[in-house]
Design an enzyme around this catalytic site. Structure first.
Site, PDB file in Angstrom:
ATOM      1  N   HIS A  55     -10.447 -31.256  38.592  1.00 26.52           N
ATOM      2  CA  HIS A  55     -10.064 -31.041  39.987  1.00 26.52           C
ATOM      3  C   HIS A  55     -10.376 -29.598  40.400  1.00 26.52           C
ATOM      4  O   HIS A  55     -10.570 -28.728  39.553  1.00 26.52           O
ATOM      5  CB  HIS A  55      -8.570 -31.290  40.195  1.00 26.52           C
ATOM      6  CG  HIS A  55      -8.215 -32.749  40.250  1.00 26.52           C
ATOM      7  ND1 HIS A  55      -7.957 -33.489  39.124  1.00 26.52           N
ATOM      8  CD2 HIS A  55      -8.084 -33.603  41.303  1.00 26.52           C
ATOM      9  CE1 HIS A  55      -7.678 -34.735  39.473  1.00 26.52           C
ATOM     10  NE2 HIS A  55      -7.750 -34.840  40.785  1.00 26.52           N
ATOM     11  N   LYS A 108      -5.508 -26.852  42.399  1.00 23.88           N
ATOM     12  CA  LYS A 108      -4.541 -27.889  41.974  1.00 23.88           C
ATOM     13  C   LYS A 108      -3.497 -27.276  41.035  1.00 23.88           C
ATOM     14  O   LYS A 108      -3.836 -26.524  40.132  1.00 23.88           O
ATOM     15  CB  LYS A 108      -5.269 -29.061  41.303  1.00 23.88           C
ATOM     16  CG  LYS A 108      -4.313 -30.215  40.960  1.00 23.88           C
ATOM     17  CD  LYS A 108      -5.039 -31.516  40.742  1.00 23.88           C
ATOM     18  CE  LYS A 108      -4.097 -32.628  40.331  1.00 23.88           C
ATOM     19  NZ  LYS A 108      -3.099 -32.955  41.379  1.00 23.88           N
TER      20      LYS A 108
END
Ligand SMILES: NC(=O)C1=CN([C@@H]2O[C@H](COP(=O)(O)OP(=O)(O)OC[C@H]3O[C@@H](n4cnc5c(N)ncnc54)[C@H](OP(=O)(O)O)[C@@H]3O)[C@@H](O)[C@H]2O)C=CC1
Ligand SMILES: O=C(O)C1=N[C@H](C(=O)O)C[C@H](O)C1
Length: 270
Positions: free
Chosen positions: A157, A161
């Protein structure tokens, strides 16, 4: 039937802005209110303009209680603490609460279960059709392949995040564990570092990568003695999560209070 009145919490966030665009593009729903935390620099700004649209006449506000008066659903992709607060409000108002927030603890989940006695709660670590289909395939593969196939889940990600493993990785891990008839909590290995010793048979491993602007990549690897099967999903745009969330809200309208997931919404539950 009139348009379903939806509130977006965290309206200035990455998902919040995407949700505002999804609502504007979907027939049958309307943006009723847009909420941010107290002190947010986005307060007072038009939620449509923030999302890159023409003005919608819906300013971002922080008075949650007043904002949800007359609302029929809350779309909530925020933080566990915020989600718990909105779970209580949704329960009091007896409306739909679509929760995309990840990183919730077991205690948080228990509180959400309690709220679901009065609200229609749809919660999933991933609201996309593709990932929920993939989870079914992972469950079948884990059931079909014997213990000589090691299961490893890899996710990547964007750099912002804050939780790991991702909600999606855990959802896929749950699917693999269900296929093997084990509890994920007993089988998962979430960190490896130093002299770990050899891999313990039957475990489900997780590996986390973070960097750049990656929307969400997931791979479930079944590593056997002489072959490897990889099931993967690559999210290219957050609009797929937002579309799933709006679909979940419409599905939940008029439904009995309870806790549901995207398998229920998509009709994938076996
Ligand atoms: N299930 C799914 O399909 C998906 C889930 N997610 C999950 O959604 C969550 C949000 O992700 P993302 O949009 O990238 O994160 P962002 O940080 O971009 O957005 C979260 C927003 O919520 C705001 N917020 C925090 N606390 C409150 C509060 N008490 N009241 C109102 N607003 C609040 C934040 O404000 P501030 O920044 O000022 O604190 C921020 O604007 C994460 O848990 C992520 O994992 C993401 C994509 C898909
Ligand atoms: O934080 C994100 O961005 C995402 N979070 C969800 C997760 O934790 O799996 C879903 C998606 O992968 C994007």
């Amino acid at each position: 039937m009139s348009d379903m009145k939806l509130v977006v919490v965290g309206a200035a966030g990455r998902m919040g802005r995407t949700l505002v665009r999804a609502i504007a593009a979907t027939p049958g729903v309307v943006l009723h209110a847009a909420i941010e935390r107290q002190g947010s620099p986005a307060l007072g700004e038009d939620a449509g303009v923030l999302a890159g649209l023409p003005a919608l006449g819906v300013p971002v506000r922080d008075d949650a209680l007043a904002a949800i008066v007359d609302a029929e659903g809350i779309l909530d992709f925020t933080t566990p603490a915020s989600t718990l607060a909105y779970a209580e409000l949704a329960a009091q108002a007896r409306i739909v609460h679509v929760i995309g927030t990840t990183g919730c603890s077991e205690t948080d989940e228990t509180a959400i279960d309690a709220a679901a006695r009065h609200a229609v709660v749809v919660k999933s670590g991933n609201m996309s059709v593709g990932v929920n289909l993939l989870a079914g395939l992972v469950r079948r593969a884990a059931r079909a392949l014997g213990p000589e196939f090691d299961i490893e889940i890899l996710e990547m990600h964007h750099r912002a995040k804050v939780d790991a493993p991702s909600g999606t990785a855990l959802l896929l891990g749950e699917a693999a564990a269900a296929g093997r008839n084990v509890a994920l909590a007993d089988a998962s290995v979430r960190v490896r570092d130093g002299h770990t010793g050899p891999r313990v048979e039957g475990t489900i491993g997780f590996a986390t990568l973070r960097g750049g602007s990656v929307v969400g990549d997931h791979e479930v690897i079944f590593a056997g003695p002489a072959e490897r099967i990889t099931l993967a999903h690559h999210a290219e745009d957050r609009s797929l999560f937002a579309a799933g969330a709006v679909r979940a809200a419409l599905w939940g309208r008029g439904r009995a209070a309870g806790r549901y997931d995207m398998d229920d919404v998509l009709g994938l539950a076996d």
